[in-house]
Design a protein around this motif. Sequence first.
Motif, PDB file in Angstrom:
ATOM      1  N   MET A   1      -0.331  14.809  42.095  1.00  0.00           N
ATOM      2  CA  MET A   1       0.764  15.881  42.301  1.00  0.00           C
ATOM      3  C   MET A   1       0.661  16.430  43.960  1.00  0.00           C
ATOM      4  N   THR A   2      -0.133  15.501  44.631  1.00  0.00           N
ATOM      5  CA  THR A   2       0.019  15.979  46.031  1.00  0.00           C
ATOM      6  C   THR A   2       1.152  15.693  46.964  1.00  0.00           C
ATOM      7  N   ILE A   3       1.351  16.318  47.991  1.00  0.00           N
ATOM      8  CA  ILE A   3       2.308  15.982  48.848  1.00  0.00           C
ATOM      9  C   ILE A   3       1.719  15.420  50.167  1.00  0.00           C
ATOM     10  N   THR A   4       2.170  14.266  50.475  1.00  0.00           N
ATOM     11  CA  THR A   4       1.656  13.491  51.937  1.00  0.00           C
ATOM     12  C   THR A   4       2.551  14.096  52.923  1.00  0.00           C
ATOM     13  N   ASN A   5       1.793  14.834  53.995  1.00  0.00           N
ATOM     14  CA  ASN A   5       2.736  14.895  55.223  1.00  0.00           C
ATOM     15  C   ASN A   5       2.331  14.174  56.560  1.00  0.00           C
ATOM     16  N   ILE A   6       3.477  13.676  57.122  1.00  0.00           N
ATOM     17  CA  ILE A   6       3.175  12.665  58.179  1.00  0.00           C
ATOM     18  C   ILE A   6       3.953  13.351  59.419  1.00  0.00           C
ATOM     19  N   ALA A   7       3.367  13.623  60.626  1.00  0.00           N
ATOM     20  CA  ALA A   7       3.936  13.938  61.728  1.00  0.00           C
ATOM     21  C   ALA A   7       4.053  12.798  62.707  1.00  0.00           C
ATOM     22  N   VAL A   8       5.077  12.508  62.966  1.00  0.00           N
ATOM     23  CA  VAL A   8       5.285  11.390  64.119  1.00  0.00           C
ATOM     24  C   VAL A   8       5.905  11.964  65.239  1.00  0.00           C
ATOM     25  N   CYS A   9       5.443  11.313  66.685  1.00  0.00           N
ATOM     26  CA  CYS A   9       5.974  11.971  68.023  1.00  0.00           C
ATOM     27  C   CYS A   9       5.821  10.860  68.918  1.00  0.00           C
ATOM     28  N   GLY A  10       6.565  10.925  69.861  1.00  0.00           N
ATOM     29  CA  GLY A  10       6.538  10.007  71.115  1.00  0.00           C
ATOM     30  C   GLY A  10       7.686  10.346  72.203  1.00  0.00           C
ATOM     31  N   ILE A  11       8.214   9.291  72.675  1.00  0.00           N
ATOM     32  CA  ILE A  11       9.426   9.422  73.551  1.00  0.00           C
ATOM     33  C   ILE A  11      10.722   8.727  73.221  1.00  0.00           C
ATOM     34  N   GLY A  12      11.857   9.316  73.523  1.00  0.00           N
ATOM     35  CA  GLY A  12      12.872   8.525  73.294  1.00  0.00           C
ATOM     36  C   GLY A  12      13.063   7.190  73.706  1.00  0.00           C
ATOM     37  N   GLY A  13      13.574   6.256  72.649  1.00  0.00           N
ATOM     38  CA  GLY A  13      13.668   4.928  72.963  1.00  0.00           C
ATOM     39  C   GLY A  13      12.396   4.065  72.530  1.00  0.00           C
ATOM     40  N   GLN A  14      11.456   4.819  71.965  1.00  0.00           N
ATOM     41  CA  GLN A  14       9.970   4.233  71.344  1.00  0.00           C
ATOM     42  C   GLN A  14      10.282   3.729  69.757  1.00  0.00           C
TER      43      GLN A  14
ATOM     44  N   LYS B   1      12.695  14.732  55.185  1.00  0.00           N
ATOM     45  CA  LYS B   1      12.504  14.340  56.547  1.00  0.00           C
ATOM     46  C   LYS B   1      13.204  15.315  57.720  1.00  0.00           C
ATOM     47  N   THR B   2      12.773  15.361  58.636  1.00  0.00           N
ATOM     48  CA  THR B   2      13.479  16.282  59.981  1.00  0.00           C
ATOM     49  C   THR B   2      13.060  15.797  61.130  1.00  0.00           C
ATOM     50  N   GLU B   3      14.075  16.036  62.027  1.00  0.00           N
ATOM     51  CA  GLU B   3      13.761  15.724  63.475  1.00  0.00           C
ATOM     52  C   GLU B   3      13.376  17.128  64.025  1.00  0.00           C
ATOM     53  N   VAL B   4      12.501  17.273  64.655  1.00  0.00           N
ATOM     54  CA  VAL B   4      11.826  18.714  65.076  1.00  0.00           C
ATOM     55  C   VAL B   4      12.344  19.064  66.398  1.00  0.00           C
ATOM     56  N   ALA B   5      12.211  18.056  67.403  1.00  0.00           N
ATOM     57  CA  ALA B   5      12.650  18.357  68.649  1.00  0.00           C
ATOM     58  C   ALA B   5      13.359  16.771  69.012  1.00  0.00           C
TER      59      ALA B   5
ATOM     60  N   GLN C   1       7.504  16.307  44.336  1.00  0.00           N
ATOM     61  CA  GLN C   1       8.615  17.305  44.400  1.00  0.00           C
ATOM     62  C   GLN C   1       8.167  18.104  45.784  1.00  0.00           C
ATOM     63  N   VAL C   2       9.316  17.942  46.823  1.00  0.00           N
ATOM     64  CA  VAL C   2       9.029  18.558  48.149  1.00  0.00           C
ATOM     65  C   VAL C   2      10.335  19.449  48.453  1.00  0.00           C
ATOM     66  N   LEU C   3      10.035  20.774  48.499  1.00  0.00           N
ATOM     67  CA  LEU C   3      10.906  21.713  48.768  1.00  0.00           C
ATOM     68  C   LEU C   3      11.476  21.984  50.334  1.00  0.00           C
ATOM     69  N   SER C   4      10.785  21.476  51.328  1.00  0.00           N
ATOM     70  CA  SER C   4      10.939  21.792  52.528  1.00  0.00           C
ATOM     71  C   SER C   4      10.396  20.468  53.522  1.00  0.00           C
ATOM     72  N   PRO C   5      11.257  20.118  54.420  1.00  0.00           N
ATOM     73  CA  PRO C   5      10.924  19.072  55.396  1.00  0.00           C
ATOM     74  C   PRO C   5       9.704  19.535  56.475  1.00  0.00           C
ATOM     75  N   GLN C   6       9.684  20.715  56.412  1.00  0.00           N
ATOM     76  CA  GLN C   6       8.770  21.292  57.721  1.00  0.00           C
ATOM     77  C   GLN C   6       7.323  21.170  57.251  1.00  0.00           C
ATOM     78  N   ILE C   7       6.478  20.573  58.238  1.00  0.00           N
ATOM     79  CA  ILE C   7       5.128  20.451  58.323  1.00  0.00           C
ATOM     80  C   ILE C   7       4.463  21.782  58.972  1.00  0.00           C
ATOM     81  N   MET C   8       3.554  22.641  58.472  1.00  0.00           N
ATOM     82  CA  MET C   8       3.008  23.789  59.211  1.00  0.00           C
ATOM     83  C   MET C   8       1.794  23.196  60.005  1.00  0.00           C
ATOM     84  N   PRO C   9       1.683  23.733  60.996  1.00  0.00           N
ATOM     85  CA  PRO C   9       0.386  23.499  61.891  1.00  0.00           C
ATOM     86  C   PRO C   9      -0.945  23.336  60.905  1.00  0.00           C
ATOM     87  N   GLY C  10      -1.613  22.308  61.110  1.00  0.00           N
ATOM     88  CA  GLY C  10      -2.911  22.338  60.373  1.00  0.00           C
ATOM     89  C   GLY C  10      -2.525  21.522  58.800  1.00  0.00           C
ATOM     90  N   GLU C  11      -1.533  21.181  58.686  1.00  0.00           N
ATOM     91  CA  GLU C  11      -1.256  20.501  57.452  1.00  0.00           C
ATOM     92  C   GLU C  11      -1.048  18.922  57.341  1.00  0.00           C
TER      93      GLU C  11
END
Length: 204
Positions: free
Chosen positions: A1-14, A36-40, A58-68
Amino acid sequence: MTITNIAVCGIGGQGVMTATEILAEAALSLGFDVKKTEVAGMSQRGGVVTSHLRFGPQVLSPQIMPGEADLLVGFEAAEALRWAHMLKPGGIALVNQGRFVPPVVTIGLYDYPEDPIGEMRKLGLAVFDFDASALALQLGNIRLGNTVMLGAMSDRLPFPADVLRNAVLARFGARKPELLELNRQAFELGRAAVAQPAPTPATA
């Protein structure tokens, strides 16, 4: 029943946003609830791009909090360092060694770190680093870098690598069948690049 949290970052065009979309499609194909959400943004001009992806029963929010975040995927090393605080204890960072200096550096708002991957290890993080751009160029196309990155993620997900591979090939081979084999090879190069254990984190 766990939720998997993935943060992806980079530069536009990658291909950061495309990679996150493919990850979401793979999770959806297995019946997971996906958010899923685009944060920046600023993806059109080489600016910083960051995305959050969460999936589970079941996922209620797309936002990943720091440390998660279970997984931090850095398409660019300095951006990975900037977002390292998102990782949870025991989380993993997959980082492209390639350097793509963002506009925030060129206009003087941010100093590019001398050794961003080394700084991440000093924080005690498990970092798998590899040159996704060089691996893509081995196959003759720098744009295959995001497929290399997806391959690197594939064995760190709560479902078989084949599921993500099929999503990649469905996306990139649907219109141009000649790209199927290139993307298949790029995916496997990414998997092989992180097949070994992460180097031991440095001590401060």
